[in-house]
Design a protein around this motif. Structure first.
Motif, short mmCIF file in Angstrom:
data_model
loop_
_atom_site.label_atom_id
_atom_site.label_comp_id
_atom_site.label_asym_id
_atom_site.label_seq_id
_atom_site.Cartn_x
_atom_site.Cartn_y
_atom_site.Cartn_z
N GLN A 97 14.86 6.01 -5.64
CA GLN A 97 14.93 4.56 -5.35
C GLN A 97 15.06 3.78 -6.66
OE1 GLN A 97 11.20 4.20 -3.25
NE2 GLN A 97 12.18 4.06 -1.25
N THR A 156 10.54 2.01 8.79
CA THR A 156 9.22 1.38 8.69
C THR A 156 9.24 0.03 9.42
OG1 THR A 156 8.79 2.51 6.63
CG2 THR A 156 7.51 0.52 7.03
N VAL A 181 4.16 13.95 3.17
CA VAL A 181 3.89 12.53 3.48
C VAL A 181 3.93 11.70 2.20
CG1 VAL A 181 2.04 10.96 4.20
CG2 VAL A 181 2.69 12.88 5.66
N ALA A 182 3.44 12.27 1.10
CA ALA A 182 3.45 11.55 -0.17
C ALA A 182 4.89 11.45 -0.68
CB ALA A 182 2.58 12.27 -1.18
N ALA A 183 5.33 10.24 -0.89
CA ALA A 183 6.70 10.04 -1.40
C ALA A 183 6.73 10.39 -2.89
CB ALA A 183 7.12 8.60 -1.18
N THR A 214 4.82 3.04 -1.42
CA THR A 214 5.55 3.54 -2.59
C THR A 214 6.86 2.79 -2.76
OG1 THR A 214 4.53 5.71 -2.48
CG2 THR A 214 6.71 5.61 -3.48
N SER A 215 7.52 2.47 -1.67
CA SER A 215 8.79 1.75 -1.76
C SER A 215 8.58 0.36 -2.33
CB SER A 215 9.46 1.67 -0.38
OG SER A 215 9.79 2.97 0.06
N VAL A 246 13.73 -1.98 0.79
CA VAL A 246 13.62 -0.67 0.14
C VAL A 246 12.77 0.20 1.07
CG1 VAL A 246 12.91 0.56 -1.96
CG2 VAL A 246 13.74 -1.81 -2.13
N LYS A 298 -0.68 7.45 -5.21
CA LYS A 298 -0.50 8.89 -5.00
C LYS A 298 -1.83 9.60 -5.13
CE LYS A 298 2.48 9.04 -3.79
NZ LYS A 298 3.69 8.44 -3.31
N GLN A 354 12.49 4.37 2.28
CA GLN A 354 12.96 5.75 2.26
C GLN A 354 13.47 6.17 3.64
OE1 GLN A 354 12.92 9.63 3.32
NE2 GLN A 354 10.97 8.66 3.82
N SER A 355 12.60 5.97 4.64
CA SER A 355 12.94 6.44 6.00
C SER A 355 13.95 5.53 6.69
CB SER A 355 11.67 6.48 6.86
OG SER A 355 11.13 5.16 6.97
N GLY A 356 13.92 4.26 6.33
CA GLY A 356 14.75 3.28 7.06
C GLY A 356 14.17 2.96 8.42
N VAL A 412 5.96 4.98 9.21
CA VAL A 412 5.03 4.09 9.91
C VAL A 412 5.83 3.16 10.79
CG1 VAL A 412 3.13 2.44 9.63
CG2 VAL A 412 3.43 4.29 7.96
O1 M6R Z 1 9.89 5.02 4.62
P1 M6R Z 1 9.38 3.91 3.76
O2 M6R Z 1 9.83 4.04 2.35
O3 M6R Z 1 9.68 2.55 4.31
O4 M6R Z 1 7.81 4.09 3.77
C1 M6R Z 1 6.96 3.12 3.22
C2 M6R Z 1 5.59 3.68 3.00
O5 M6R Z 1 4.97 3.99 4.20
C3 M6R Z 1 5.62 4.91 2.11
O6 M6R Z 1 6.29 4.64 0.90
C4 M6R Z 1 4.22 5.43 1.79
O7 M6R Z 1 3.51 4.47 1.05
C5 M6R Z 1 4.33 6.75 1.03
N1 M6R Z 1 4.65 7.83 1.92
C6 M6R Z 1 3.09 7.07 0.25
O8 M6R Z 1 3.27 8.21 -0.53
#
Ligand code: M6R
Length: 367
Positions: free
Chosen positions: A168, A113, A159-161, A64-65, A107, A245, A109-111, A364
């Protein structure tokens, strides 16, 4: 806590008016001058001229990022600024050349990956300036990069962003303006319109959330073979994200395509049992309509995600999920909320474990 919602994902979709308001808070300032008041981007995290010497911009991201980064790339392109977006897993294998005038934006979300962190480290070793666009203060990406910009979406449990994608993109819209100012010495011709669009965004998302169209429409398309999502320009990453999604939480087969690429292969898959979601939020209505006709001619039903004012499209598609009229850079975010709701309602109907899809993790941390 999920509160009155059955799933964190549904709660987080509904939180977007608030999370977006947090993202932009204090970053759009109103200034009064000779000709009345004007809005201006204010990103205190970067000193004046921080990006003045940047000659090349690369985005690295996953999932997603990565789609948010593609959206950022499209917004930069509109401002005449070239950039490249890489899937971090690939960049980490074959890093693109960089030097000290290259800005590499991770980019994430979690910082946390792994592929994104590895890409940023490689870029840094090559001498590039690195920037983490992340939701998590204190995350590895925020600590290791030269700079960080926080998207301020608040914690995301599903889990789904969802809300992190919109924050973002809103952050990237602000950053695009700032990059433009630092590099050219003046704001882009779109800044005024874009900033009023961004300021209106939380309220517009509220309108989308109050509209039940996504749920009504998908009732007619249950149990099909595959679900396709198409878009052009800035709507292309929205189509890709809609498909991601959809597949991740419904377990139904879904793919996103650049609408112009259909006739180069994917059109062979199109049948009356492959509904096509067409995202009409770019500036290419005529070209999109001809792609819609291509798939309708093969019997596929088309669901248009389209501005409520665009009667030409609404009359052509088989079903329309409408969004309020707004700035074209913002419209993709409203379309995305409708597609989040589409995926959610289908997954809920199929009784999927929405917040924890099989085989997936929120963060991940292995390559
Ligand atoms: O934490 P991140 O933004 O780096 O994660 C990257 C992907 O694993 C994440 O965006 C993933 O594709 C979504 N959870 C899907 O909904």
């Amino acid at each position: 806590e999920k509160g009155r919602y059955d799933h964190f994902m549904r709660k987080e979709i509904s939180e977007q008016p608030t999370s977006l308001a947090q993202t932009i808070e204090g970053r759009i300032v109103e200034e009064s001058g000779g000709e009345g008041s004007a809005r201006r981007v204010c990103l205190d995290e970067f000193p004046p001229g921080a990006f003045a010497d940047v000659s090349e911009i690369q985005f690295v991201a996953c999932g997603t990022s990565y789609h948010a980064a593609l959206y950022g790339q499209a917004m930069l392109a509109r401002r005449g600024i070239g950039s490249q977006t890489f899937r971090a897993g690939e960049y980490a294998m074959l890093p693109a050349p960089v030097d000290e005038d290259t800005l590499v934006i991770g980019v994430t979300q979690s910082g946390e990956t792994a592929d994104t962190l590895e890409s940023l480290r490689r870029a840094s070793e090559g001498g590039a300036q690195t920037l983490a666009l992340t939701n998590v203060v204190g995350s590895t990406a925020a600590r290791e990069c030269d700079d960080a910009m926080f998207i301020r979406a608040g914690p995301e449990i599903g889990v789904a962003a969802t809300k992190t994608f919109s924050s973002q993109v809103a952050s990237l819209a602000l950053l695009a303006e700032r990059l433009c100012e630092d590099r050219t010495g003046e704001s882009s011709p779109y800044q005024g319109e874009l900033l009023s669009g961004l300021s209106a965004l939380p309220g517009l998302v509220e309108c989308v959330l109050d509209d039940g169209r996504a749920n009504d429409v998908i009732d007619r398309y249950r149990g099909m073979d595959s679900y396709f999502f198409i878009g052009r320009g800035i709507a292309h990453p929205v189509a890709l994200e809609g498909a991601l999604k959809f597949k991740e939480i419904t377990y139904e087969h879904a793919e996103g395509f650049a609408a112009g690429g259909l006739k180069h292969g994917p059109l062979a898959l199109v049948t009356p049992r492959t509904p096509v979601f067409a995202v009409f939020t770019g500036r290419y209505t005529d070209k999109m309509l001809s792609n819609v006709e291509e798939v309708q001619a093969r019997g596929a039903p088309v669901i248009g995600i389209v501005s409520e004012d665009n009667s030409r499209v609404i009359e052509t598609v088989d079903d329309a999920i409408t969004i309020p009229d707004c700035h074209p850079d913002i419209a993709g975010l409203l379309a995305n909320v409708q597609l989040q709701l589409v995926a959610y309602h289908v997954a809920d109907y199929l009784d999927r474990p929405i917040d924890k899809p099989r085989n997936l993790a929120k963060s991940v941390t292995v390559e």
